[in-house]
Design an enzyme around this catalytic site. Structure first.
Site, PDB file in Angstrom:
ATOM      1  N   LYS A  29      47.478-109.511 -24.512  1.00 26.51           N
ATOM      2  CA  LYS A  29      48.722-109.762 -25.244  1.00 26.51           C
ATOM      3  C   LYS A  29      48.520-110.869 -26.272  1.00 26.51           C
ATOM      4  O   LYS A  29      48.870-110.713 -27.449  1.00 26.51           O
ATOM      5  CB  LYS A  29      49.820-110.132 -24.257  1.00 26.51           C
ATOM      6  CG  LYS A  29      51.218-109.999 -24.810  1.00 26.51           C
ATOM      7  CD  LYS A  29      52.266-110.410 -23.777  1.00 26.51           C
ATOM      8  CE  LYS A  29      52.392-109.401 -22.654  1.00 26.51           C
ATOM      9  NZ  LYS A  29      53.157-109.918 -21.517  1.00 26.51           N
ATOM     10  N   ARG A  98      55.079-115.928 -21.285  1.00 21.49           N
ATOM     11  CA  ARG A  98      54.684-114.558 -20.951  1.00 21.49           C
ATOM     12  C   ARG A  98      53.267-114.490 -20.416  1.00 21.49           C
ATOM     13  O   ARG A  98      52.352-115.062 -20.990  1.00 21.49           O
ATOM     14  CB  ARG A  98      54.759-113.675 -22.215  1.00 21.49           C
ATOM     15  CG  ARG A  98      56.023-113.873 -23.009  1.00 21.49           C
ATOM     16  CD  ARG A  98      55.922-113.235 -24.380  1.00 21.49           C
ATOM     17  NE  ARG A  98      55.815-111.786 -24.315  1.00 21.49           N
ATOM     18  CZ  ARG A  98      55.605-111.007 -25.387  1.00 21.49           C
ATOM     19  NH1 ARG A  98      55.425-111.560 -26.572  1.00 21.49           N
ATOM     20  NH2 ARG A  98      55.548-109.710 -25.243  1.00 21.49           N
ATOM     21  N   GLY A 107      53.870-104.713 -15.864  1.00 29.42           N
ATOM     22  CA  GLY A 107      54.913-105.086 -14.917  1.00 29.42           C
ATOM     23  C   GLY A 107      54.424-105.827 -13.689  1.00 29.42           C
ATOM     24  O   GLY A 107      55.194-106.121 -12.789  1.00 29.42           O
ATOM     25  N   MET A 109      52.872-108.879 -13.526  1.00 31.60           N
ATOM     26  CA  MET A 109      53.027-110.334 -13.526  1.00 31.60           C
ATOM     27  C   MET A 109      54.320-110.709 -14.221  1.00 31.60           C
ATOM     28  O   MET A 109      55.150-109.860 -14.471  1.00 31.60           O
ATOM     29  CB  MET A 109      51.797-110.968 -14.142  1.00 31.60           C
ATOM     30  CG  MET A 109      50.590-110.796 -13.232  1.00 31.60           C
ATOM     31  SD  MET A 109      49.098-111.424 -13.918  1.00 31.60           S
ATOM     32  CE  MET A 109      49.018-110.547 -15.454  1.00 31.60           C
ATOM     33  N   ARG A 351      49.224-103.053 -28.343  1.00 27.57           N
ATOM     34  CA  ARG A 351      47.916-102.866 -27.704  1.00 27.57           C
ATOM     35  C   ARG A 351      47.511-101.409 -27.904  1.00 27.57           C
ATOM     36  O   ARG A 351      48.362-100.565 -28.204  1.00 27.57           O
ATOM     37  CB  ARG A 351      47.963-103.201 -26.218  1.00 27.57           C
ATOM     38  CG  ARG A 351      48.737-102.186 -25.436  1.00 27.57           C
ATOM     39  CD  ARG A 351      48.948-102.567 -23.996  1.00 27.57           C
ATOM     40  NE  ARG A 351      50.216-101.955 -23.613  1.00 27.57           N
ATOM     41  CZ  ARG A 351      51.018-102.409 -22.674  1.00 27.57           C
ATOM     42  NH1 ARG A 351      50.724-103.496 -22.022  1.00 27.57           N
ATOM     43  NH2 ARG A 351      52.121-101.781 -22.399  1.00 27.57           N
ATOM     44  N   HIS A 467      41.379 -94.347   3.242  1.00 27.78           N
ATOM     45  CA  HIS A 467      40.427 -93.437   3.878  1.00 27.78           C
ATOM     46  C   HIS A 467      40.597 -92.025   3.322  1.00 27.78           C
ATOM     47  O   HIS A 467      39.634 -91.375   2.905  1.00 27.78           O
ATOM     48  CB  HIS A 467      40.649 -93.454   5.395  1.00 27.78           C
ATOM     49  CG  HIS A 467      39.771 -92.495   6.153  1.00 27.78           C
ATOM     50  ND1 HIS A 467      40.198 -91.244   6.508  1.00 27.78           N
ATOM     51  CD2 HIS A 467      38.493 -92.608   6.578  1.00 27.78           C
ATOM     52  CE1 HIS A 467      39.216 -90.623   7.144  1.00 27.78           C
ATOM     53  NE2 HIS A 467      38.173 -91.435   7.200  1.00 27.78           N
ATOM     54  N   SER A 794      11.407 -83.215  -9.667  1.00 25.88           N
ATOM     55  CA  SER A 794      12.865 -83.147  -9.717  1.00 25.88           C
ATOM     56  C   SER A 794      13.393 -84.086  -8.641  1.00 25.88           C
ATOM     57  O   SER A 794      13.052 -83.935  -7.458  1.00 25.88           O
ATOM     58  CB  SER A 794      13.337 -81.715  -9.467  1.00 25.88           C
ATOM     59  OG  SER A 794      14.749 -81.695  -9.449  1.00 25.88           O
ATOM     60  N   CYS A 862      18.305 -83.097  -9.518  1.00 23.35           N
ATOM     61  CA  CYS A 862      19.081 -81.957  -9.061  1.00 23.35           C
ATOM     62  C   CYS A 862      20.034 -82.293  -7.930  1.00 23.35           C
ATOM     63  O   CYS A 862      20.599 -81.427  -7.305  1.00 23.35           O
ATOM     64  CB  CYS A 862      18.160 -80.811  -8.642  1.00 23.35           C
ATOM     65  SG  CYS A 862      17.128 -81.230  -7.231  1.00 23.35           S
ATOM     66  N   TYR A 882      16.033 -83.853 -17.991  1.00 25.93           N
ATOM     67  CA  TYR A 882      17.265 -83.097 -17.796  1.00 25.93           C
ATOM     68  C   TYR A 882      17.984 -83.521 -16.529  1.00 25.93           C
ATOM     69  O   TYR A 882      17.391 -84.142 -15.642  1.00 25.93           O
ATOM     70  CB  TYR A 882      16.982 -81.585 -17.738  1.00 25.93           C
ATOM     71  CG  TYR A 882      16.220 -81.138 -16.507  1.00 25.93           C
ATOM     72  CD1 TYR A 882      16.902 -80.802 -15.334  1.00 25.93           C
ATOM     73  CD2 TYR A 882      14.837 -81.070 -16.506  1.00 25.93           C
ATOM     74  CE1 TYR A 882      16.213 -80.414 -14.201  1.00 25.93           C
ATOM     75  CE2 TYR A 882      14.140 -80.681 -15.376  1.00 25.93           C
ATOM     76  CZ  TYR A 882      14.835 -80.355 -14.224  1.00 25.93           C
ATOM     77  OH  TYR A 882      14.165 -79.984 -13.101  1.00 25.93           O
TER      78      TYR A 882
HETATM   79  P1  ADP Z   1      55.324-107.344 -20.001  1.00 23.64           P
HETATM   80  O1  ADP Z   1      53.904-107.767 -20.025  1.00 23.64           O
HETATM   81  O2  ADP Z   1      55.814-107.022 -18.630  1.00 23.64           O
HETATM   82  O3  ADP Z   1      55.600-106.267 -21.016  1.00 23.64           O
HETATM   83  P2  ADP Z   1      56.356-109.274 -21.860  1.00 23.64           P
HETATM   84  O4  ADP Z   1      55.727-110.610 -21.864  1.00 23.64           O
HETATM   85  O5  ADP Z   1      55.927-108.343 -22.938  1.00 23.64           O
HETATM   86  O6  ADP Z   1      56.203-108.631 -20.428  1.00 23.64           O
HETATM   87  O7  ADP Z   1      57.925-109.508 -21.969  1.00 23.64           O
HETATM   88  C1  ADP Z   1      58.805-108.487 -21.727  1.00 23.64           C
HETATM   89  C2  ADP Z   1      59.788-108.354 -22.857  1.00 23.64           C
HETATM   90  O8  ADP Z   1      60.455-109.576 -23.086  1.00 23.64           O
HETATM   91  C3  ADP Z   1      59.177-108.014 -24.188  1.00 23.64           C
HETATM   92  O9  ADP Z   1      58.981-106.657 -24.347  1.00 23.64           O
HETATM   93  C4  ADP Z   1      60.242-108.479 -25.150  1.00 23.64           C
HETATM   94  O10 ADP Z   1      61.205-107.475 -25.319  1.00 23.64           O
HETATM   95  C5  ADP Z   1      60.831-109.658 -24.436  1.00 23.64           C
HETATM   96  N1  ADP Z   1      60.327-110.875 -25.049  1.00 23.64           N
HETATM   97  C6  ADP Z   1      59.204-111.559 -24.729  1.00 23.64           C
HETATM   98  N2  ADP Z   1      59.063-112.626 -25.553  1.00 23.64           N
HETATM   99  C7  ADP Z   1      60.089-112.606 -26.397  1.00 23.64           C
HETATM  100  C8  ADP Z   1      60.484-113.437 -27.483  1.00 23.64           C
HETATM  101  N3  ADP Z   1      59.781-114.502 -27.849  1.00 23.64           N
HETATM  102  N4  ADP Z   1      61.615-113.128 -28.132  1.00 23.64           N
HETATM  103  C9  ADP Z   1      62.328-112.062 -27.750  1.00 23.64           C
HETATM  104  N5  ADP Z   1      62.021-111.235 -26.749  1.00 23.64           N
HETATM  105  C10 ADP Z   1      60.908-111.501 -26.068  1.00 23.64           C
HETATM  106 MG    MG Z   2      55.412-106.338 -22.857  1.00 24.17          MG
END
Ligand code: ADP
Ligand code: MG
Ligand code: MG
Length: 910
Positions: A29, A98, A107, A109, A351, A467, A794, A862, A882
């Site tokens: 990110k 973030r 989702g 962290m 990304r 498993h 082989s 093989c 091969y």
């Molecule tokens: P995740 O990795 O779970 O996507 P993010 O760090 O991207 O979490 O944050 C989730 C959401 O929070 C982002 O998609 C964005 O909509 C909002 N967000 C994060 N930082 C900002 C910011 N500086 N201003 C406005 N919205 C933000």
């Molecule tokens: Mg995000």
């Protein structure tokens, strides 16, 4: 903005200082926010705290030296740039905190928005919002209190582990009081009330008031993001996705922009192409007057991104331009997160996006057409696992089939069958010829027989490394694990799911790719890609995007690869199919099936032969049958090499099991019948019994012990080759001696074989090579000697792995491999993917010393590994000529051999 760093390690990077190559240090990110900043895109300013700082914090439990000061300095610079101070009561700067690791962990962290709000700055925020837009004073208040309640909620949950439901209940309560289900109906006063309620919850749970000091909020939030790296769900996710546990996460501190400022604001997510099919176009969701996670949280209904064109054409077109620029820049599908604040577009994340196997091929093809990447790059961006996925049979889901449950696609494929709950019942029903699905809460080693008997395995618990998942993948069996909502009741022989009860014998269908579970039998069909390879695809589809992309990339792989790809095939039909899949010969033709079926009787005669004459007669009867088998195979593979392995398994495998014979004898005696033959067989089986048949009388040892056996096979091969060649078919046989450990074994067999070949071949022009398998470790270590007597090697990597590790292949996978995987002794079964360090080393030694003794010695492989992507790369590196694999794996091996040839060391494939 430039910041003077104190001497020592640099832990904090301004967005202007980073770039997309710094993912290890800044996380995905942070690196991409920096990249977008440097492209001049509208990114709110901010800075990134490195993964190194996180690792140091997690190791010691405190901020490493210098970190606090560097954060201070970068925060001051951010405040100067924004012209606001963090949490200033009059005009507060707010920030988001973030997470963002090297590999995307969606989702898993934490993120905290609106850091810097408190009882005073919330007023200042409202005043600023209303002065920026004087018509909106009521909504400005609402906005400020909405932002404040969000901060307490996210901060409480993330930083102080307050259970999230408590906040949600309080919010629902406020909506109920208002008679609404939409939080947009809550006005400023209502939200002020929500804030009060939230603060009580916070204090009640933590024993302290919600922190009012903005800097304390920031520091605690940063620590919480560091710590979220080790949250239980993050650990589980990493284990599942094989992401190393010690990378740590970066932390991004970003100036807030607001999508919740009114109807002209909003937030959204988008893909630059369809990540499902790869189709071009704009895919995304938008939600007006909303912040952050609202879009994905599903609290209100989003609208398709295209709607934004009507709502805010200026921002919409700017967004499209930016998406096009990002694609051009990353040269790939991107996904993005954005926010619109009062008509001004802000980019918050991008990304390179995840995609399905089909989309991976289609997009790679499109990007070549668009001139963004070349064919080498396209080949690099797809892989054999994806191609294999496109080749699994699939359910024909045209009508009426909706899944009743969904779990983890643990081992791909599509399987239907009667439900059973015990291994024993699976074995019983399978013996009656029924197709069964074994359903368990989770499997354990006792279930192995049932798993072997079943068409597919369904469990209600466990993930990709359970498993069930590990064993099923090892067996190539369809498996869905951890299917949500399925309650298994083994004693009652039934399971329930979403109001349905499924009893033993009822039919279900499971899709090991998607993890979906269906009631009833869903019909299956070969995939489009398989139909294409087989030449049976409806002409209307031959030019669809997926088939076109597969064709193009495969052609390129074929042009690039240095490894040839052969197939393992024992029949003319298999050989023909493999040839359609692109096989360039047969690397392993097993002859043992030629001793089964109606030929068993001849084999029994051979084994029981009391005199030379008896034995010679039995062999003479087998000869024409074998010859005919070889004729069919040589015909299908005309012009291409066919490696035939002389008989390998212990001969008692061709006799009935001891218990069965004993019963037969007893019953026959009871009836007073003549049991002479049964008794002789029984005696033979007793005599031939071995404690360790895999290490017993098999392979070349049989040839040395049973006179005439190998000679008969060699004669059948040579005669068939001559017959096919006389018919204009050009047979190229290669006779392969199994289980050789010493050159003397091979020399003995070879001397006899050469005599027969010379006699049969005469002036027909047929050339017969004689070589050996390298599958006993001693053979690998004496390869220099063995090469003197062998025209080719082989590598039999199944046995080489079995004997190299001392693992009984038929026993260990079910018995304890799950534990070895859990402990990380290996990351994948060495029977699935070659063990480079150990077994691989044996291969390297044998290849080197073999070629030194006989320059130009032909080298192939093989074992099952010949079709495993990672192993193919290894065989390329070692310089084999091969690989050979099962017909269905041939395209996968072709693709990976091409990728191996173009790949430069250290490139990143994730
Ligand atoms: P995740 O990795 O779970 O996507 P993010 O760090 O991207 O979490 O944050 C989730 C959401 O929070 C982002 O998609 C964005 O909509 C909002 N967000 C994060 N930082 C900002 C910011 N500086 N201003 C406005 N919205 C933000
Ligand atoms: Mg995000
Ligand atoms: Mg073997």
């Amino acid at each position: 903005m430039t910041v003077q760093e104190k001497a020592g390690e640099k832990f904090v990077y301004d967005f202007a200082e980073g770039n997309k190559e710094l993912r290890d240090l800044l996380g995905g990110k942070g690196a991409n926010l920096a990249e977008m900043t440097n492209l001049g895109l509208p990114v709110p300013p901010g800075f990134t705290i490195t993964t190194e700082a996180c690792r140091a914090y997690l190791a010691t439990g405190r901020e490493p030296d210098g970190l606090t000061g560097q954060i201070e300095a970068h925060l001051e610079a951010l405040e100067r740039e924004m012209g606001r101070r963090l949490g200033d009561p009059q005009d507060p700067l707010l920030v988001s905190v973030r997470s963002g690791a090297r590999f995307s962990m969606p989702g898993m962290m934490e993120t905290v928005l609106n850091v810097g709000l408190n009882d005073r700055s919330v007023q200042g925020l409202a005043r600023q919002a209303s002065s920026a837009d004087p018509d909106s004073s009521g909504s400005a208040d609402r906005f400020a209190w909405d932002s404040y309640r969000r901060l307490i909620q996210m901060f409480g949950k993330t930083v102080c582990e307050v259970p999230g439901e408590q906040f949600e209940h309080a919010l629902d309560e406020a909506k109920r009081a208002k008679g609404s289900t939409d939080d947009l109906d809550l006005d400023a006063d209502d939200l002020r009330g929500v804030v009060e309620a939230y603060k009580k919850i916070f204090a009640g749970h933590t024993g302290r008031e919600f922190p009012q000091d903005p800097r304390e909020q920031l520091d605690l939030a940063i620590r919480a993001v560091f710590a979220s790296w080790n949250a239980e769900r993050a650990i589980l996710y990493r284990r599942q996705e094989r992401i190393p546990a010690d990378l740590g996460t970066a932390v991004n501190v970003v100036a807030m922009v607001f999508g919740n400022l009114g109807p002209d604001s909003g937030t959204g997510v988008a893909f630059t192409r369809d990540p499902g099919s790869g189709a071009q176009g704009i895919y995304g969701d938008y939600l007006a007057n909303a912040q952050g996670e609202d879009v994905v949280a599903g609290i209100r209904n989003t609208v398709p991104l295209q709607e934004l064109e009507r709502l805010d054409p200026k921002s919409y077109h700017e967004l499209l331009d930016i998406m096009a620029r990002l694609e051009g820049h990353y040269r790939d599908l991107c996904d993005i997160e954005f926010t619109i604040e009062r008509g001004k577009l802000w980019m918050l994340q991008t990304r390179v996006g995840k995609r399905t196997a089909a989309a991976a091929f289609v997009i790679a093809g499109q990007l070549v057409d668009e001139g963004l990447i070349d064919l080498d790059e396209a080949l690099h961006r797809v892989n054999g696992a994806q191609l294999a996925q496109l080749m699994f049979p699939r359910f024909q889901l045209d009508h009426d089939f909706a899944p009743v449950a969904r779990g983890i696609g643990a081992s791909p494929g599509a399987a239907s069958g009667a439900v059973v709950f015990t291994s024993a019942r699976a074995v019983e029903l399978a013996a009656e010829g029924r197709s069964v699905i074994l359903v368990r809460r989770e499997t354990n080693p006792d279930d192995l027989n049932g798993m072997i008997a079943a068409q597919g395995i369904l469990t209600s618990r466990g993930g990709k490394t359970s498993h069930a998942a590990v064993v099923a993948r090892g067996m190539g069996k369809t498996c869905v694990s951890g299917a949500d909502g399925i309650e298994v009741d083994v004693p009652a022989k039934r399971f329930t799911v979403g109001g349905h009860t499924v009893a033993e014998g009822d039919v279900v269908s499971i899709d090991g790719t998607t993890g979906k579970v269906y009631l009833g039998e869903v019909p299956v069909m070969p995939s489009e890609v398989v139909q294409y390879f087989e030449g049976s695809l409806d002409p209307a589809h031959v030019d669809n995007a997926l088939v076109r992309a597969v064709r193009r990339i495969m052609t390129h792989a074929d042009g690039r690869r240095r490894l040839a790809v052969r197939t393992n095939a024992d029949t003319g039909a298999d050989a023909a199919r493999a040839r359609r899949f692109g096989a360039e010969g047969i690397g392993l033709c097993r002859t043992e099936h030629m001793f089964l079926g109606d030929r068993r009787e001849l084999v029994e005669r051979l084994i029981l032969a009391a005199t030379d004459t008896d034995r010679t007669a039995a062999l003479a009867a087998l000869l024409p049958l074998q010859r005919q088998d070889f004729v069919e195979i040589f015909r299908e593979m005309a012009g291409l090499p066919v490696t035939v392995r002389l008989i390998d398994p212990p001969l008692h495998e061709f006799l009935p099991p001891l218990e069965q014979l004993a019963v037969n004898v007893a019953v026959a005696q009871e009836r007073g019948e003549d049991v002479a033959k049964e008794e002789a067989l029984l005696a033979a089986v007793r005599r031939m019994h071995e404690e360790n048949p895999m290490l017993g009388l098999r392979g070349v040892r049989l040839g040395l012990v049973i006179p005439g056996l190998f000679a008969m096979q060699v004669r059948a091969i040579a005669e068939a080759a001559v017959a096919v060649t006389r018919d204009g078919g050009a047979a190229c046989p290669e006779i392969m001696v199994p289980l050789v450990g010493a050159v003397q074994e091979l020399e003995t067999v070879r001397a006899e074989a050469e005599k027969i070949i010379a006699e049969v071949v005469g002036d027909s022009g047929v050339e017969v090579l004689i070589g050996t398998m390298i599958e006993v470790p001693r053979a690998a270590l004496t390869a220099g000697q063995i090469a003197e007597a062998a025209q080719f090697f082989s590598f039999g990597t199944n046995d080489l792995t079995q004997m190299g590790w001392g693992f009984s292949r038929d026993d260990v996978e079910g018995a304890f491999f799950w534990r070895y995987l859990e402990l990380g002794i290996f990351g994948i079964s060495p029977f699935e993917s070659i063990d480079r360090d150990g077994v691989g080393r044996l291969i390297r030694i044998a290849a080197e010393e073999g070629r030194a003794a006989r320059p130009g010695l032909k080298l192939g492989v093989c074992g099952e590994h010949g079709g495993d992507p990672d192993s193919v790369h290894f065989f390329h590196e070692v310089g084999l000529d091969y690989v050979s694999c099962s017909p269905f794996r041939v395209p996968v091996a072709r693709l990976e051999a091409g990728r191996a040839a173009i790949e430069t060391a250290g490139s990143d494939s994730r």
